[in-house]
Design an enzyme around this catalytic site. Structure first.
Site, PDB file in Angstrom:
ATOM      1  N   SER A  12      30.014  43.898  66.871  1.00 59.27           N
ATOM      2  CA  SER A  12      28.846  44.658  67.298  1.00 59.27           C
ATOM      3  C   SER A  12      27.595  44.090  66.606  1.00 59.27           C
ATOM      4  O   SER A  12      27.327  42.895  66.704  1.00 59.27           O
ATOM      5  CB  SER A  12      29.049  46.149  67.034  1.00 59.27           C
ATOM      6  OG  SER A  12      28.108  46.914  67.731  1.00 59.27           O
TER       7      SER A  12
ATOM      8  N   HIS B 290      29.522  44.989  73.519  1.00 53.90           N
ATOM      9  CA  HIS B 290      29.817  46.135  74.396  1.00 53.90           C
ATOM     10  C   HIS B 290      29.345  45.928  75.837  1.00 53.90           C
ATOM     11  O   HIS B 290      29.025  46.877  76.547  1.00 53.90           O
ATOM     12  CB  HIS B 290      29.208  47.424  73.829  1.00 53.90           C
ATOM     13  CG  HIS B 290      29.389  47.580  72.363  1.00 53.90           C
ATOM     14  ND1 HIS B 290      30.627  47.736  71.772  1.00 53.90           N
ATOM     15  CD2 HIS B 290      28.488  47.570  71.340  1.00 53.90           C
ATOM     16  CE1 HIS B 290      30.480  47.837  70.461  1.00 53.90           C
ATOM     17  NE2 HIS B 290      29.199  47.728  70.176  1.00 53.90           N
TER      18      HIS B 290
END
Length: 90
Positions: A27, A63
């Site tokens: 991330s 994501h």
């Protein structure tokens, strides 16, 4: 990134990378190695981030297919030149 820069960690990370140390993260921990990408680290809405360490060329989108909104934002930012082309991960 701002805190890293204030404390000189950006230079330390660059030196480690240049000496062959493997740097990793997920991330935002992966985004930091690129020139920029998309983030919600500053709260919503999602926004472009352009202050990465640029150890890796291009941009990064975490994501990409697992959070609605990531894919269309990333694609539009790359298309309009706000972010360089890069890598997107689930």
């Amino acid at each position: 990134m701002a805190v890293w820069r204030v404390h000189g960690l950006d230079a330390i990370m660059r030196q480690a990378w240049e000496q062959g140390t493997v740097l990793a993260g997920v991330s935002a921990g992966a985004l930091c190695w690129f020139e920029g990408g998309t983030t919600d680290s500053f709260g919503m809405p999602l926004r472009p981030f352009t202050a990465g360490l640029a150890l890796l060329p291009g941009s990064y989108c975490p994501h990409y297919s697992s959070e609605p909104g990531r894919r269309p934002l990333y694609e539009s930012l790359v298309a309009d030149g706000s972010l360089p082309a890069g890598i997107a991960c689930r």
